[in-house]
Design an enzyme around this catalytic site. Structure first.
Site, PDB file in Angstrom:
ATOM      1  N   GLY A  46     -17.388   8.964  24.674  1.00  0.00           N
ATOM      2  CA  GLY A  46     -18.326  10.047  24.378  1.00  0.00           C
ATOM      3  C   GLY A  46     -17.637  11.386  24.303  1.00  0.00           C
ATOM      4  O   GLY A  46     -17.577  12.129  25.288  1.00  0.00           O
TER       5      GLY A  46
ATOM      6  N   GLU B  19      -1.143   4.450  23.589  1.00  0.00           N
ATOM      7  CA  GLU B  19      -0.854   3.441  22.574  1.00  0.00           C
ATOM      8  C   GLU B  19      -0.585   4.060  21.211  1.00  0.00           C
ATOM      9  O   GLU B  19      -0.537   3.360  20.227  1.00  0.00           O
ATOM     10  CB  GLU B  19      -2.017   2.448  22.440  1.00  0.00           C
ATOM     11  CG  GLU B  19      -2.063   1.511  23.610  1.00  0.00           C
ATOM     12  CD  GLU B  19      -2.697   0.187  23.223  1.00  0.00           C
ATOM     13  OE1 GLU B  19      -2.240  -0.828  23.734  1.00  0.00           O
ATOM     14  OE2 GLU B  19      -3.633   0.186  22.418  1.00  0.00           O
TER      15      GLU B  19
HETATM   16  C1  LIG Z   1     -16.428   5.851  11.946  1.00  0.00           C
HETATM   17  C2  LIG Z   1     -16.394   6.916  12.980  1.00  0.00           C
HETATM   18  C3  LIG Z   1     -16.314   6.567  14.311  1.00  0.00           C
HETATM   19  C4  LIG Z   1     -16.327   7.551  15.290  1.00  0.00           C
HETATM   20  N1  LIG Z   1     -16.291   7.170  16.606  1.00  0.00           N
HETATM   21  C5  LIG Z   1     -16.373   8.112  17.563  1.00  0.00           C
HETATM   22  C6  LIG Z   1     -16.452   7.744  18.943  1.00  0.00           C
HETATM   23  O1  LIG Z   1     -16.431   6.569  19.284  1.00  0.00           O
HETATM   24  N2  LIG Z   1     -16.559   8.712  19.875  1.00  0.00           N
HETATM   25  C7  LIG Z   1     -16.578  10.021  19.526  1.00  0.00           C
HETATM   26  O2  LIG Z   1     -16.652  10.855  20.416  1.00  0.00           O
HETATM   27  N3  LIG Z   1     -16.523  10.424  18.234  1.00  0.00           N
HETATM   28  C8  LIG Z   1     -16.430   9.492  17.243  1.00  0.00           C
HETATM   29  N4  LIG Z   1     -16.399   9.869  15.924  1.00  0.00           N
HETATM   30  C9  LIG Z   1     -16.495  11.281  15.605  1.00  0.00           C
HETATM   31  C10 LIG Z   1     -15.227  11.869  15.030  1.00  0.00           C
HETATM   32  O3  LIG Z   1     -14.270  12.036  16.026  1.00  0.00           O
HETATM   33  C11 LIG Z   1     -15.622  13.202  14.344  1.00  0.00           C
HETATM   34  O4  LIG Z   1     -16.413  12.877  13.229  1.00  0.00           O
HETATM   35  C12 LIG Z   1     -14.420  13.992  13.922  1.00  0.00           C
HETATM   36  O5  LIG Z   1     -13.791  14.533  15.043  1.00  0.00           O
HETATM   37  C13 LIG Z   1     -14.797  15.106  12.939  1.00  0.00           C
HETATM   38  O6  LIG Z   1     -15.825  15.894  13.460  1.00  0.00           O
HETATM   39  P1  LIG Z   1     -17.102  16.254  12.569  1.00  0.00           P
HETATM   40  O7  LIG Z   1     -17.658  14.992  12.073  1.00  0.00           O
HETATM   41  O8  LIG Z   1     -17.953  17.134  13.377  1.00  0.00           O
HETATM   42  O9  LIG Z   1     -16.525  17.061  11.334  1.00  0.00           O
HETATM   43  P2  LIG Z   1     -16.054  18.571  11.332  1.00  0.00           P
HETATM   44  O10 LIG Z   1     -15.122  18.823  12.454  1.00  0.00           O
HETATM   45  O11 LIG Z   1     -17.231  19.459  11.213  1.00  0.00           O
HETATM   46  O12 LIG Z   1     -15.224  18.600   9.996  1.00  0.00           O
HETATM   47  C14 LIG Z   1     -15.815  18.750   8.685  1.00  0.00           C
HETATM   48  C15 LIG Z   1     -14.679  18.901   7.689  1.00  0.00           C
HETATM   49  O13 LIG Z   1     -13.957  20.110   7.985  1.00  0.00           O
HETATM   50  C16 LIG Z   1     -12.601  19.834   8.179  1.00  0.00           C
HETATM   51  N5  LIG Z   1     -12.064  20.719   9.208  1.00  0.00           N
HETATM   52  C17 LIG Z   1     -12.561  20.965  10.444  1.00  0.00           C
HETATM   53  N6  LIG Z   1     -11.766  21.800  11.115  1.00  0.00           N
HETATM   54  C18 LIG Z   1     -10.738  22.103  10.299  1.00  0.00           C
HETATM   55  C19 LIG Z   1      -9.569  22.905  10.432  1.00  0.00           C
HETATM   56  N7  LIG Z   1      -9.284  23.556  11.546  1.00  0.00           N
HETATM   57  N8  LIG Z   1      -8.729  22.952   9.390  1.00  0.00           N
HETATM   58  C20 LIG Z   1      -8.989  22.263   8.237  1.00  0.00           C
HETATM   59  N9  LIG Z   1     -10.059  21.501   8.062  1.00  0.00           N
HETATM   60  C21 LIG Z   1     -10.920  21.408   9.079  1.00  0.00           C
HETATM   61  C22 LIG Z   1     -12.563  18.381   8.634  1.00  0.00           C
HETATM   62  O14 LIG Z   1     -11.315  17.793   8.379  1.00  0.00           O
HETATM   63  C23 LIG Z   1     -13.668  17.773   7.785  1.00  0.00           C
HETATM   64  O15 LIG Z   1     -13.172  17.464   6.514  1.00  0.00           O
HETATM   65  C24 LIG Z   1     -16.399   8.914  14.933  1.00  0.00           C
HETATM   66  C25 LIG Z   1     -16.471   9.255  13.585  1.00  0.00           C
HETATM   67  C26 LIG Z   1     -16.482   8.286  12.604  1.00  0.00           C
HETATM   68  C27 LIG Z   1     -16.560   8.705  11.174  1.00  0.00           C
END
Ligand SMILES: Cc1cc2nc3c(=O)[nH]c(=O)nc-3n(C[C@H](O)[C@H](O)[C@H](O)COP(=O)(O)OP(=O)(O)OC[C@H]3O[C@@H](n4cnc5c(N)ncnc54)[C@H](O)[C@@H]3O)c2cc1C
Lengths: 371, 397
Positions: B130, B249
């Site tokens: 989480g 890992e």
């Molecule tokens: C299949 C899947 C499984 C997942 N499993 C888990 C899980 O088990 N536990 C958990 O906690 N989370 C999980 N996640 C969440 C995942 O870690 C987040 O989706 C990810 O960190 C991106 O956050 P966001 O979706 O809020 O996108 P955002 O952070 O809002 O990003 C939107 C876009 O902006 C870009 N962006 C953001 N910041 C920057 C920057 N500084 N510079 C350039 N570009 C940027 C990103 O690359 C992306 O293209 C999962 C996501 C997916 C898709």
């Protein structure tokens, strides 16, 4: 699979690098560009260091290193954009003489008294099918007639290993021809330090290296593979230098009150350039070990290496120039030596497209009619 | 540099293969009772985890009491390769085995190890991670879910999102804010939250494909109370542990991606031979080049991974890891795209079920599915920032 250099290999590479920084400075490369300097003084120093003897077997008086070490030398020569005599002698002529068991010529290579290169391409095509140069036999003697173009270090070669077709059998073989029996037309062009030449043979007396028979194609591949991989790594060496220069510049050049390397648009391009260089290096090292260990897949891996080097030069030449701004567009900035070396490598020993097409055939993706 | 592993490593591999042959789960049980979520462990998967644990083949690099045999890094590498080649999943709860248990072992107390980490290793419990929240994605430190101390309990309020496997997991390794006044990175803690705790609600999130078997979920926490002992490590030390647990890992994660891509590549080559004959020669040349380019990427990925790995084994740092994350996820995306582009109208077909989706090649559906890897665990853009700043030394914006 371990694709990291051993301690000894890393030491050897560092040694190549530091020696070349001294004896092959950008000023020397500039002399090749501006004063038609063929790098003779550099060659003499390289001979003193014993570098031409590196890949010559011990039985012929050489150091007997494997292909990995030859490839590392090629990489560092690319990093220095060095005049190409040593590259051609170690990665093209030597493998030809080794394949032909020509210990006498190899002994001369080892002492630095014989420089040479492979003369295979015709009209820019690096395949045996395109060889129109003929080899005719009269008794025990052969003569060769035809024109080879874009011969690497052809301008300084004493000996050419020439691919020529026996019209009787249709097979291509390999023949040794002395420079004095050929007409060498220099083609300085884009990167004068490559010492390119067109070489014309007119009933030139030739010594048989590889007989034009059913085995010749496979035997010649054992020469073109190392030549190709060495050239690929040579290009990657030039690209890594472009990368390092461009990165250093992005850390000091300021615009809008900040260094340009802090702009994310450029950071991501640096990450991509880094990937291209590392990716091509990894495949080239993979190919180098495959040849050194005589792995059955060596032919395929050679194609992979040259295709990857092609991708690498495309990105690095483009972004390397672009991110230097106007400075990259000048003659005075040394950068263009490496830009030109990287680009020129693409058209020698087969273009990326040619190698990818060869891969397609190996993977069974092209049908017969699609040649 | 050398192409082959040494004899001792090959002997290790043979020993594992012999054991695997006798102990692997049967293809039929995997087929009839597939894992439907990344925290779902069907009976066969639980028994399989236990067998591996008892025999010291679960995490070969660990001590026997933790399911290992004190193997070296190279041995672990050949073990993972052998397992993948055999088509046997190492776990159906990758985050539990790969990130959560190791983190508890690193930072937790002995009783937490007994109660949470060991059962995950033995296949008795599954766990979810989480971290992400609606306003904390790439910028994880922006998370707001709060944990407030009340006597000998933590009271949690907030929301998690994209929590893989939340609907099936037994507990959550949950990141929350324990000091709202500290600077962003300083006030974060990790708390173990059983998923059946009152006040915790899981809402499955239907994904872009396979809405029938969602793995992602939202997790809502409304006055969720857990014992004070469920804090992992020190209070407000969560950020440091996060960086540690994500690094777990990491030296091997690349291998899973590479092996998966190699399998897809083999599938694509087979597939290509099937549809190539129907194309005109001109189309065939284009298609062949598309496939060859991917073939080169596949080979390059392995070569690059092995190079970084060799450096890691020698004790050096391996900057290739961030590179490998972006490169491998983008390659599997490109592979899926090319496979679909040459697949005619078959590309529009959909498959059902979680296990099928991984195998399917040639569908646009499968292509969309690959974005899971380019987005999660540090998106491709974030990986590029990391490479530029931490590997290449470019200044922060
Ligand atoms: C299949 C899947 C499984 C997942 N499993 C888990 C899980 O088990 N536990 C958990 O906690 N989370 C999980 N996640 C969440 C995942 O870690 C987040 O989706 C990810 O960190 C991106 O956050 P966001 O979706 O809020 O996108 P955002 O952070 O809002 O990003 C939107 C876009 O902006 C870009 N962006 C953001 N910041 C920057 C920057 N500084 N510079 C350039 N570009 C940027 C990103 O690359 C992306 O293209 C999962 C996501 C997916 C898709």
């Amino acid at each position: 699979m371990d694709l990291e250099l051993s301690d000894e290999q890393a030491e050897l590479r560092d040694n190549f690098r530091s020696v070349l920084e001294d004896c092959c400075s950008p000023a020397l490369v500039r002399a090749a560009y501006e004063e038609s300097d063929d790098g003779d003084s550099l060659w003499r120093q390289q001979v003193e260091l014993g570098w031409p003897s590196l890949a010559v077997p011990e039985t012929a008086g050489g150091l007997g290193y494997g292909f990995v070490e030859t490839a590392l030398l090629a990489e560092e020569l690319g990093r220095a954009a060095a005049p190409a005599t040593l590259l051609a002698t170690t990665s093209q002529l030597t493998p030809a003489l080794v394949e032909a068991d020509d210990d006498e010529a190899l002994a001369r290579v080892a002492t630095g008294s014989l420089r040479g290169t492979l003369a295979l391409s015709e009209k820019g095509r690096f395949d045996l099918d395109s060889v129109a140069t003929t080899a005719r036999r009269q008794g025990e003697r052969w003569t060769v007639t035809g024109t080879k173009d874009g011969v690497l270090a052809g301008a300084t070669a004493d000996l050419f290993a020439v691919a020529a077709r026996d019209p009787e059998t249709g097979f291509v073989g390999l023949f040794a021809i002395e420079q004095t029996d050929a007409k060498v037309e220099r083609r300085p062009g884009l990167d004068p330090a490559l010492l390119l030449a067109d070489v014309v043979f007119t009933s030139s007396p030739a010594r048989l290296l590889i007989a034009p028979d059913a085995d010749a194609e496979a035997r010649i591949a054992r020469i073109t593979e190392p030549a190709t991989v060495a050239l690929a790594l040579h290009m990657v060496g030039a690209c890594r230098n472009i990368f390092e220069q461009t990165l250093a510049y992005a850390k000091i050049r300021k615009q809008y009150d900040r260094v340009i390397g802090s702009f994310q648009a450029l950071k991501h391009r640096f990450a991509d350039m880094y990937l291209e260089v590392e990716r091509a290096t990894a495949l080239c090292y993979f190919a180098a070990v495959s040849i050194a260990e005589d792995d059955p897949e060596r032919g395929e891996v050679a194609h992979l290496a040259k295709a990857a080097a092609g991708d690498c030069q495309r990105l690095l030449a483009e972004d390397g120039l672009q991110l230097h701004g106007g400075l990259g567009f000048t003659w005075e900035q040394d950068l263009h030596f490496w830009l030109k070396r990287a680009k020129a490598g693409e058209v020698l020993c087969g273009t990326s497209a040619w190698h990818r097409t060869a891969l397609a055939r190996r993977l069974g993706l092209a049908s017969e009619g699609d040649a | 540099m050398k192409l082959q592993f040494d004899d001792a490593t090959l002997a290790f591999r043979d020993e594992f293969l012999a054991w695997l042959e006798k102990n692997r789960p049967a293809a039929e049980e995997m087929e009839t009772d597939p894992a439907v979520s990344s925290a779902h462990a069907p009976d066969w998967a639980r028994r399989w985890a236990r067998r591996m644990f008892d025999a010291g083949w679960l995490v070969p690099g660990w001590a026997p009491e933790l399911g290992g045999r004190n193997a070296g890094a190279v041995e672990t590498l050949v073990y993972l390769e052998a397992l993948t080649e055999a088509g046997v999943p190492r776990t159906t709860n990758p985050q539990g085995l790969g990130i959560i248990s190791p983190s508890i072992l690193d930072y937790g107390r002995p009783d937490q190890v007994e109660e949470f980490a060991m059962p995950v290793l033995r296949g008795e419990l599954t766990a979810c991670l989480g971290m992400s929240e609606p306003d904390a994605g790439s910028d994880l430190a922006n998370l707001k879910t709060a944990a407030v101390r009340d006597g000998d309990e933590w009271v949690l309020n907030g929301q998690k999102v994209w929590t893989s496997g939340a609907a099936y997991a037994d507990f959550c390794f949950l990141f929350c804010r324990t000091d709202p006044d500290a600077r962003k990175h300083r006030g974060i803690s990790i708390i173990l939250v059983p998923m059946d705790t009152p006040g915790l609600e899981v809402k499955p999130l239907k994904e872009i494909v396979h809405p029938d078997t969602p793995d992602l979920a939202e997790v809502f926490l409304d006055d969720v109370r857990v014992p004070i002992e469920n804090l992992v490590g020190e209070e407000n030390d969560g950020w440091r542990m996060a960086n540690g647990s994500l690094a777990h890992e990491r030296s091997m994660v690349w291998l899973d991606s590479v092996l998966a891509i190699e399998r897809s590549m083999a599938g694509l080559l087979d597939h290509a031979k099937a549809w190539m004959p129907a194309l005109t020669p001109a189309e065939r040349a284009l298609a062949a080049d598309d496939v060859v380019r991917l073939y080169i990427e596949t080979k390059a990925l392995r070569a690059l991974g092995y190079r970084g790995f060799a450096r890691f084994v020698k004790g050096g740092n391996a900057p290739e890891q961030a590179l490998m994350k972006a490169y491998s996820s983008e390659t599997s995306r490109d592979l899926a795209r090319i496979a679909s582009e040459w697949n005619g109208t078959d590309a529009l077909h959909t498959t059902s079920g979680r296990s099928n989706r991984r195998r399917a090649i040639g569908g646009i559906e499968g292509y969309f599915n690959t974005f899971g890897s380019t987005i999660s665990a540090g998106s491709s853009e974030i990986q590029r920032n990391i490479i530029a700043e931490r590997v290449l030394g470019l200044p922060r914006e």
